[in-house]
Scaffold this motif. Structure first.
Motif, PDB file in Angstrom:
ATOM      1  N   LEU A 587       0.825  -1.199   0.000  1.00 22.57           N
ATOM      2  CA  LEU A 587       0.000   0.000   0.000  1.00 22.57           C
ATOM      3  C   LEU A 587       0.864   1.256   0.000  1.00 22.57           C
ATOM      4  O   LEU A 587       0.574   2.237  -0.697  1.00 22.57           O
ATOM      5  N   SER A 588       1.962   1.200   0.776  1.00 22.72           N
ATOM      6  CA  SER A 588       2.822   2.375   0.873  1.00 22.72           C
ATOM      7  C   SER A 588       3.319   2.802  -0.497  1.00 22.72           C
ATOM      8  O   SER A 588       3.346   3.981  -0.831  1.00 22.72           O
ATOM      9  N   ARG A 591       0.318   4.187  -2.689  1.00 25.89           N
ATOM     10  CA  ARG A 591      -0.168   5.515  -2.308  1.00 25.89           C
ATOM     11  C   ARG A 591       0.781   6.617  -2.745  1.00 25.89           C
ATOM     12  O   ARG A 591       0.363   7.729  -3.057  1.00 25.89           O
ATOM     13  N   THR A 609      -5.001   8.445  -9.656  1.00 22.16           N
ATOM     14  CA  THR A 609      -4.259   8.451  -8.395  1.00 22.16           C
ATOM     15  C   THR A 609      -5.049   7.634  -7.377  1.00 22.16           C
ATOM     16  O   THR A 609      -6.198   7.259  -7.618  1.00 22.16           O
ATOM     17  N   HIS A 610      -4.409   7.385  -6.245  1.00 24.55           N
ATOM     18  CA  HIS A 610      -5.028   6.586  -5.188  1.00 24.55           C
ATOM     19  C   HIS A 610      -6.419   7.122  -4.826  1.00 24.55           C
ATOM     20  O   HIS A 610      -7.408   6.374  -4.819  1.00 24.55           O
ATOM     21  N   THR A 611      -6.487   8.407  -4.557  1.00 24.61           N
ATOM     22  CA  THR A 611      -7.771   8.992  -4.136  1.00 24.61           C
ATOM     23  C   THR A 611      -8.806   8.919  -5.249  1.00 24.61           C
ATOM     24  O   THR A 611      -9.962   8.550  -5.011  1.00 24.61           O
ATOM     25  N   SER A 621     -10.580  -0.228  -5.946  1.00 21.30           N
ATOM     26  CA  SER A 621     -11.108  -0.131  -4.584  1.00 21.30           C
ATOM     27  C   SER A 621     -11.361  -1.528  -4.015  1.00 21.30           C
ATOM     28  O   SER A 621     -11.175  -1.767  -2.829  1.00 21.30           O
ATOM     29  N   TYR A 624      -7.987  -2.806  -3.124  1.00 20.89           N
ATOM     30  CA  TYR A 624      -7.558  -2.060  -1.942  1.00 20.89           C
ATOM     31  C   TYR A 624      -8.134  -2.707  -0.692  1.00 20.89           C
ATOM     32  O   TYR A 624      -7.432  -2.954   0.284  1.00 20.89           O
ATOM     33  N   HIS A 633       1.254  -1.039   7.434  1.00 26.43           N
ATOM     34  CA  HIS A 633       1.318   0.367   7.066  1.00 26.43           C
ATOM     35  C   HIS A 633       2.673   0.939   7.368  1.00 26.43           C
ATOM     36  O   HIS A 633       3.143   0.848   8.475  1.00 26.43           O
ATOM     37  N   ALA A 635       3.680   3.869   5.273  1.00 29.27           N
ATOM     38  CA  ALA A 635       3.758   5.167   4.602  1.00 29.27           C
ATOM     39  C   ALA A 635       3.497   6.306   5.577  1.00 29.27           C
ATOM     40  O   ALA A 635       2.764   6.126   6.523  1.00 29.27           O
TER      41      ALA A 635
END
Ligand SMILES: Nc1ncnc2c1ncn2[C@@H]1O[C@H](COP(=O)(O)OP(=O)(O)OP(=O)(O)O)[C@@H](O)[C@H]1O
Ligand SMILES: [Mg+2]
Length: 635
Positions: A587-588, A591, A609-611, A621, A624, A633, A635
């Protein structure tokens, strides 16, 4: 028995029976002979000298029998002690000269043979190195190694043993026959009566022996394959964890049994063969002495002539048998040449285009435009005989029908200079394949790969390799020291540069703790680095190279959070200030990416992008939620 069957003539008659007689029916490709001659050219002077010596020593074969005749008829019969001693001395001199000639001949043949092996080997090695990666994914390493060893050695024999055997046997045969006829035509006829009796087993049993030999080779190969597979680390591990020792034993024993049985047949056949030949030779001796003895009593010939005859007889049948199978020798050598040429004729599927240019300087963008790609079929990139050795024997002519559906369909994306692009998607989506195209291990069927806006197909491979650094999913290290593995990326890297790279890759601490430090041998049989450690060494290797684009195929192996963090820092270092394409499982990494490309079944299904991608609620998603969210985690 006075008659050594292989006494005269080189290569004896046994040599051709170790080869497969079926080669004689083989049709050579046109031009093979001319190409073979091309390889002989640099050795022409040596070959001529070698053959001249061969002729000379073959002619000497009749000298001793003739001297023996003179010793008896002129020396012993006339009670001339001095002449006997002089002639006996001459016999000794002839023997000495023969020995010296033999040595010089061997020197020439070794020079020619080994020189030719060297030429062929380096040619094949260089050519194989130029092949595209597709070739290596299809080829059996063992078969390739065989081409470099067995076939190359078989090929050089055309110019050493085979040519020498042909020349020396022909010359010997002619000289011996001429001498025999000159001495007495009657006994010559008697001696020749036996010839069919000798040639018959030579051809019959010879063929059977060749068949056994072929079977024995196949059985031995099976046994060998079994051992290589079971005795390498990965195979041994599988057997330990899953294997049943009893069935392993049974399967091995079965193969070993086959080798044993064929070995017994082979031994008996060859013994039978030589016993038969020996018996025929004895029969010939009996005949010659019988007929010759009677002729001597009737004073048609002298005692000396009879002795000379007996001596010549031993030098007659060897060359005859050898020549009866000379075709097999010649063709075996030519087929070996052909198999070597076959590899040399293989065109690499990825080559520098004519007029290819270097990549432009400065930061580079990385893009794909509508790329569709199918893995090349076997016939496009490889040789059937290199993929499965048994196909060679069975004479199969077609590659198995293959799945020819594209792995990538119209893939497009772009990472601008300095950007980080993340590729995500389910297993088998085609992520690794994308990186293989970016580094031009393959060319796309349609569409293009653009580096700095330039089509990868128009760029020199040298500048491409210099610009792109790759860390693959399963990083490979050579079985060599860490130092040598690092220097492979950058020749002449200093101690300081290496430690810097190791430091940045977060692996310097470990290397320092190893007893031999940089000189620790790693790779399959060396110090077993863990998956994460290996990958960090691979990252250090890329850092040393300081490429303008980095391509990273993250290891899927779960790392503990400490190594996860370490690898992450290493990756950050590797990507800093460079354009990067990362296959992300963390994930790091995802993102932090400027662009995320989501692949599914070879198609780009989402880009953003991620968002953005989370908001759109598509495949990303989902991934994710299931995949990335579980990862630690950092990041
Ligand atoms: N040499 C090959 N010949 C034919 N098909 C191949 C070859 N190599 C890979 N493939 C196929 O191409 C597809 C994409 O493989 P790829 O390795 O690119 O997947 P991936 O997205 O990297 O998967 P993962 O996340 O498991 O590493 C797979 O279906 C694979 O079976
Ligand atoms: Mg992959």
């Amino acid at each position: 028995m006075s008659m050594g069957m292989g006494g005269a003539g080189r290569g004896g008659f046994a040599s051709s029976f170790r080869k497969d007689a079926s080669v004689v029916d083989h049709r050579l490709k046109p031009g093979t002979t001319r190409r073979v001659a091309g390889y002989a050219k640099p050795f022409l002077a040596q070959i001529v000298a070698f053959l001249a010596l061969t002729v000379l020593s073959s002619l000497l074969v009749v000298a001793t029998p003739l001297l023996l005749q003179r010793i008896i008829d002129d020396g012993v019969a006339n009670a001339d002690t001095r002449l006997v001693i002089v002639l006996a001395g001459l016999v000794a001199v002839v023997a000495l000269v023969e020995a010296i000639l033999g040595l010089v001949e061997r020197w020439f043949s070794a020079r020619i043979g080994e020189g030719l092996i060297y030429d062929l080997r380096t040619d094949v090695f260089d050519h194989v190195q130029q092949q595209s990666i597709a070739f290596f994914t299809r080829t059996q390493t063992g078969s390739l190694v065989t081409r470099l060893n067995t076939d190359v050695i078989g090929a050089q024999q055309a110019f050493t043993s085979t040519l020498a055997s042909l020349v020396s046997n022909v010359v010997t045969l002619v000289a011996v026959l001429a001498t025999m006829l000159a001495l007495s035509w009657q006994i010559t006829v008697v001696a020749l009566l036996v010839v069919p009796l000798i040639l018959l087993p030579a051809r019959r049993v010879g063929r059977r022996l060749a068949g056994y030999r072929r079977q024995a080779m196949a059985r031995n190969a099976e046994l060998g394959n079994r051992m290589t597979e079971r005795f390498n680390v990965a195979g041994a591990m599988l057997v330990k964890l899953f294997g049943a020792p009893e069935s392993e034993h049974a399967e091995f024993a079965e193969r070993a049994q086959a080798v044993r049985d064929i070995g017994v047949k082979q031994a008996m056949s060859s013994r039978l063969f030589f016993t038969a030949l020996g018996a025929m030779a004895s029969l010939a001796t009996a005949l010659v002495y019988g007929v010759g003895g009677v002729l001597t009593i009737r004073e048609a010939i002298t005692v000396g002539t009879l002795v000379a005859f007996a001596a010549l007889l031993g030098r007659l049948y060897g060359p005859l048998t050898a020549l009866s199978n000379v075709q097999v020798d010649v063709m075996s050598a030519m087929v070996s040449f052909e198999r070597v040429f076959e590899v040399l004729d293989l065109q690499p599927s990825v080559v520098d285009a004519p007029g290819a240019r270097d990549l432009p300087d400065g930061p580079l963008s990385v893009a794909m435009e509508g790329v569709t790609f199918t893995h090349p079929s076997g016939s496009e990139v490889s040789l059937l005989s290199l993929e499965s050795p048994s196909a060679d024997v069975a004479g199969e002519s077609a590659f198995e029908t293959e799945d020819r559906t594209p792995v990538l369909h119209g893939v497009s994306f772009e990472a601008r200079p300095g950007q980080m692009l993340a590729l995500v998607g389910p297993s088998g989506a085609g992520k690794t394949t994308v990186t293989a195209l970016l580094t031009r291990l393959y060319d796309p069927d349609s569409g293009s790969v653009l580096l700095g806006g330039v089509d990868a197909r128009t760029v020199t491979s040298r500048s491409l390799r210099a610009a792109i650094g790759v860390v693959t999913q399963d990083s490979h290290l050579f079985h060599d020291t860490i130092r040598a593995n690092l220097r492979y990326a950058r020749e002449g890297a200093t101690e300081e540069q290496m430690w810097d790279a190791l430091e940045s890759a977060q692996i310097a601490g470990l290397v320092r703790r190893l007893p031999d430090g940089l000189d620790t041998v790693v790779g399959d049989r060396g110090h077993r680095l863990s998956g994460g450690e290996k990958q960090r060494i691979a990252i250090a290797r890329v850092l040393l190279r300081s490429p303008r684009i980095v391509v990273l195929d993250e290891a899927t192996a779960h790392l503990d959070s400490e190594s996860e963090a370490a690898v992450q820092r290493a990756l950050d270092q590797a990507m800093a200030g460079r354009t990067s394409v990362v296959i992300a499982h963390r994930l790091s990494t995802v993102r932090a990416a400027d662009v995320i490309v989501v692949l599914e079944a070879g198609r780009v299904v989402e880009t953003g992008t991620h968002t953005e991608l989370l908001a759109s609620g598509g495949l990303y998603s989902e991934l994710y939620a299931t995949q990335f969210a579980q990862a630690p985690h950092t990041a």
